[in-house]
Design a protein around this motif. Structure first.
Motif, PDB file in Angstrom:
ATOM      1  N   GLY A   1       4.938   6.761  69.348  1.00 15.04           N
ATOM      2  CA  GLY A   1       5.189   7.989  68.593  1.00 15.04           C
ATOM      3  C   GLY A   1       5.008   7.766  67.103  1.00 15.04           C
ATOM      4  N   SER A   2       4.707   8.840  66.395  1.00 11.45           N
ATOM      5  CA  SER A   2       4.556   8.741  64.943  1.00 11.45           C
ATOM      6  C   SER A   2       4.853  10.090  64.305  1.00 11.45           C
ATOM      7  N   VAL A   3       5.269  10.035  63.058  1.00 12.84           N
ATOM      8  CA  VAL A   3       5.523  11.233  62.258  1.00 12.84           C
ATOM      9  C   VAL A   3       4.827  11.044  60.920  1.00 12.84           C
ATOM     10  N   ALA A   4       4.198  12.099  60.423  1.00 13.62           N
ATOM     11  CA  ALA A   4       3.468  12.013  59.155  1.00 13.62           C
ATOM     12  C   ALA A   4       3.723  13.260  58.322  1.00 13.62           C
ATOM     13  N   ILE A   5       3.476  13.148  57.039  1.00  7.67           N
ATOM     14  CA  ILE A   5       3.528  14.279  56.130  1.00  7.67           C
ATOM     15  C   ILE A   5       2.134  14.443  55.530  1.00  7.67           C
ATOM     16  N   SER A   6       1.587  15.635  55.619  1.00  8.01           N
ATOM     17  CA  SER A   6       0.225  15.854  55.133  1.00  8.01           C
ATOM     18  C   SER A   6       0.205  16.964  54.087  1.00  8.01           C
ATOM     19  N   TRP A   7      -0.770  16.900  53.186  1.00 11.97           N
ATOM     20  CA  TRP A   7      -0.968  17.946  52.192  1.00 11.97           C
ATOM     21  C   TRP A   7      -1.768  19.076  52.810  1.00 11.97           C
ATOM     22  N   LEU A   8      -1.394  20.299  52.489  1.00 14.27           N
ATOM     23  CA  LEU A   8      -2.083  21.462  53.027  1.00 14.27           C
ATOM     24  C   LEU A   8      -2.860  22.157  51.916  1.00 14.27           C
ATOM     25  N   ASP A   9      -4.158  22.238  52.090  1.00 13.02           N
ATOM     26  CA  ASP A   9      -5.005  22.983  51.158  1.00 13.02           C
ATOM     27  C   ASP A   9      -4.866  24.462  51.507  1.00 13.02           C
ATOM     28  N   THR A  10      -4.165  25.207  50.664  1.00 13.26           N
ATOM     29  CA  THR A  10      -3.893  26.611  50.955  1.00 13.26           C
ATOM     30  C   THR A  10      -4.985  27.550  50.475  1.00 13.26           C
ATOM     31  N   GLY A  11      -6.064  26.989  49.944  1.00 13.18           N
ATOM     32  CA  GLY A  11      -7.206  27.803  49.560  1.00 13.18           C
ATOM     33  C   GLY A  11      -6.883  28.844  48.503  1.00 13.18           C
ATOM     34  N   ALA A  12      -7.313  30.066  48.755  1.00  8.01           N
ATOM     35  CA  ALA A  12      -7.125  31.139  47.772  1.00  8.01           C
ATOM     36  C   ALA A  12      -5.844  31.932  48.003  1.00  8.01           C
ATOM     37  N   ARG A  13      -4.995  31.484  48.911  1.00  9.05           N
ATOM     38  CA  ARG A  13      -3.740  32.197  49.168  1.00  9.05           C
ATOM     39  C   ARG A  13      -2.865  32.211  47.911  1.00  9.05           C
ATOM     40  N   SER A  14      -2.209  33.319  47.674  1.00 11.67           N
ATOM     41  CA  SER A  14      -1.280  33.433  46.556  1.00 11.67           C
ATOM     42  C   SER A  14       0.114  33.129  47.079  1.00 11.67           C
ATOM     43  N   LEU A  15       0.644  31.962  46.738  1.00 11.72           N
ATOM     44  CA  LEU A  15       1.931  31.518  47.256  1.00 11.72           C
ATOM     45  C   LEU A  15       3.082  31.996  46.378  1.00 11.72           C
ATOM     46  N   THR A  16       4.232  32.223  47.019  1.00  8.68           N
ATOM     47  CA  THR A  16       5.401  32.741  46.316  1.00  8.68           C
ATOM     48  C   THR A  16       6.585  31.787  46.323  1.00  8.68           C
ATOM     49  N   GLY A  17       6.495  30.710  47.094  1.00 10.29           N
ATOM     50  CA  GLY A  17       7.642  29.837  47.266  1.00 10.29           C
ATOM     51  C   GLY A  17       8.504  30.229  48.447  1.00 10.29           C
ATOM     52  N   ASP A  18       8.048  31.190  49.227  1.00  8.54           N
ATOM     53  CA  ASP A  18       8.729  31.625  50.446  1.00  8.54           C
ATOM     54  C   ASP A  18       7.762  31.380  51.604  1.00  8.54           C
ATOM     55  N   VAL A  19       8.052  30.365  52.402  1.00 12.86           N
ATOM     56  CA  VAL A  19       7.131  29.950  53.462  1.00 12.86           C
ATOM     57  C   VAL A  19       6.851  31.081  54.448  1.00 12.86           C
ATOM     58  N   VAL A  20       7.888  31.816  54.825  1.00 10.09           N
ATOM     59  CA  VAL A  20       7.718  32.879  55.810  1.00 10.09           C
ATOM     60  C   VAL A  20       6.881  34.017  55.233  1.00 10.09           C
ATOM     61  N   ALA A  21       7.221  34.440  54.010  1.00  9.16           N
ATOM     62  CA  ALA A  21       6.482  35.542  53.371  1.00  9.16           C
ATOM     63  C   ALA A  21       5.021  35.166  53.135  1.00  9.16           C
ATOM     64  N   ASP A  22       4.775  33.883  52.876  1.00  6.37           N
ATOM     65  CA  ASP A  22       3.411  33.427  52.621  1.00  6.37           C
ATOM     66  C   ASP A  22       2.602  33.248  53.898  1.00  6.37           C
ATOM     67  N   GLY A  23       3.267  33.309  55.048  1.00  9.34           N
ATOM     68  CA  GLY A  23       2.567  33.254  56.329  1.00  9.34           C
ATOM     69  C   GLY A  23       1.807  31.962  56.576  1.00  9.34           C
ATOM     70  N   LEU A  24       2.407  30.836  56.209  1.00  6.96           N
ATOM     71  CA  LEU A  24       1.696  29.564  56.337  1.00  6.96           C
ATOM     72  C   LEU A  24       1.640  29.047  57.771  1.00  6.96           C
ATOM     73  N   GLY A  25       2.497  29.566  58.638  1.00  4.17           N
ATOM     74  CA  GLY A  25       2.507  29.102  60.013  1.00  4.17           C
ATOM     75  C   GLY A  25       1.172  29.263  60.708  1.00  4.17           C
ATOM     76  N   ALA A  26       0.446  30.298  60.337  1.00  4.55           N
ATOM     77  CA  ALA A  26      -0.829  30.587  60.997  1.00  4.55           C
ATOM     78  C   ALA A  26      -1.900  29.547  60.700  1.00  4.55           C
ATOM     79  N   ILE A  27      -1.719  28.758  59.643  1.00  6.73           N
ATOM     80  CA  ILE A  27      -2.774  27.803  59.293  1.00  6.73           C
ATOM     81  C   ILE A  27      -2.348  26.338  59.468  1.00  6.73           C
ATOM     82  N   VAL A  28      -1.165  26.095  60.052  1.00  3.38           N
ATOM     83  CA  VAL A  28      -0.717  24.703  60.218  1.00  3.38           C
ATOM     84  C   VAL A  28      -0.887  24.188  61.634  1.00  3.38           C
ATOM     85  N   SER A  29      -1.282  25.039  62.552  1.00  4.87           N
ATOM     86  CA  SER A  29      -1.337  24.623  63.955  1.00  4.87           C
ATOM     87  C   SER A  29      -2.356  23.525  64.206  1.00  4.87           C
ATOM     88  N   GLY A  30      -3.348  23.400  63.329  1.00  2.00           N
ATOM     89  CA  GLY A  30      -4.353  22.370  63.534  1.00  2.00           C
ATOM     90  C   GLY A  30      -4.120  21.116  62.718  1.00  2.00           C
TER      91      GLY A  30
END
Length: 242
Positions: free
Chosen positions: A112-141
Motif C-alpha cells: 500500500g502507498s499514500v501520496a500527495i499530488s499537485w493539481l493543475d486547476t487550469g483556468a478554473r477560478s478558485l475561491t478557497g471552498d473545495v465544494v463550491a469550486d467543484g474540484l471533485g469532478a477532476i480528481v478521479s483520475g
C-alpha cells in the motif's frame, strides 16, 4: 560631474533615479499560509455507481481505495486548497507543504502507498471552498505524487514535509490565487491527515520564502537632501539670468 554646468532639471532626474536604485534592497520574507476551513474536504466515488460527494467540516482528511467486486471500487481522496496571494509580486525562493498524519496508514492488500499530488486547476477560478469550486469532478483520475506513506517503509504518525516550490511557482505564473493538492491512496489503503479544523499548527499549510524590493530606511532622507540641493542650484541659475 559639474552640476553647475549641466541642466539642473536633468541632474535632478538623474540623482532621483540613482537614489531610488541605491535605496532599494531585497528583503527576505517568510510566511505561513494555511488552508481555510472550507479549503479542504474529502471526496468519494465508486467506479461503478459514480460519486458519493463531499465530506466537509471534519478534523481529518481521509484517503482510501477499496477493491470490492462485483460492487465496484470505492475511492476516497482529500482535496486541499491553500491561498497564495501573499506570494504574488515577489520572487519565490522556496515552498514547503506540511501535513500532520493521524495515527498510522495501513493496507489490506500486499502493498500500500499514500501520496500527495499537485493539481493543475487550469483556468478554473478558485475561491478557497473545495465544494463550491467543484474540484471533485477532476480528481478521479489523479494518482502518484510525493510519497506520504508506503508499506515498504512504515512510519508512525508524524509531520510530513514536501518541496512544492515548482508547483506553487506554476500557480503564481498562471495567476492563480490558490495552490491545490490531492491526497490519494493505492489499492486497499487507508489513513488520514489532520484537516484545517484541527488548528493552524496541524492543518495543511505552506511555508514559503520570498523576496521583495523594499526601500532602505535612509533612502528617503538622502533623496530629499538631493532634491533640496538641486532645487537651490536651479533657483540660483534662474536668478543669474535675470
Amino acid at each position: 560631474m559639474n552640476l553647475s554646468t549641466r541642466s539642473p532639471l536633468l541632474c535632478l532626474s538623474t540623482l532621483t533615479a540613482c537614489l531610488m536604485l541605491q535605496g532599494a534592497a531585497w528583503a527576505a520574507n517568510s510566511v505561513t499560509l494555511n488552508a481555510p476551513l472550507a479549503g479542504d474536504a474529502v471526496y468519494a466515488w465508486n467506479s461503478k455507481f459514480g460519486p458519493y460527494g463531499y465530506t466537509v467540516g471534519g478534523t481529518e482528511l481521509g484517503v482510501g481505495l477499496q477493491m470490492a467486486p462485483p460492487y465496484g471500487n470505492d475511492y476516497t481522496v482529500g482535496i486541499i486548497e491553500i491561498p497564495i496571494t501573499a506570494l504574488q509580486g515577489g520572487d519565490l525562493l522556496g515552498a514547503q507543504l506540511q501535513l500532520n498524519t493521524v495515527g498510522n496508514f495501513g493496507t489490506g492488500y500486499y502493498y500500500g502507498s499514500v501520496a500527495i499530488s499537485w493539481l493543475d486547476t487550469g483556468a478554473r477560478s478558485l475561491t478557497g471552498d473545495v465544494v463550491a469550486d467543484g474540484l471533485g469532478a477532476i480528481v478521479s483520475g489523479g494518482s502518484g505524487g510525493w510519497s506520504v506513506w508506503s508499506s515498504y517503509t512504515p512510519e508512525g504518525a508524524m509531520l510530513k514535509q514536501f518541496d512544492v516550490a515548482s508547483a506553487v511557482q506554476a500557480d503564481l505564473h498562471a495567476g492563480r490565487s490558490f495552490s491545490t493538492f490531492v491526497l490519494n491512496g493505492s489499492r486497499d489503503t487507508y489513513g488520514s491527515i489532520y484537516a484545517a479544523e484541527s488548528g493552524l499548527s496541524l492543518g495543511p499549510r505552506l511555508l514559503a520564502d520570498t523576496t521583495a524590493a523594499v526601500p532602505e530606511p535612509g533612502s528617503g532622507l538622502l533623496l530629499l537632501g538631493g532634491v533640496a540641493i538641486l532645487a537651490s542650484l536651479l533657483h540660483r541659475r534662474r536668478s543669474s539670468t535675470r
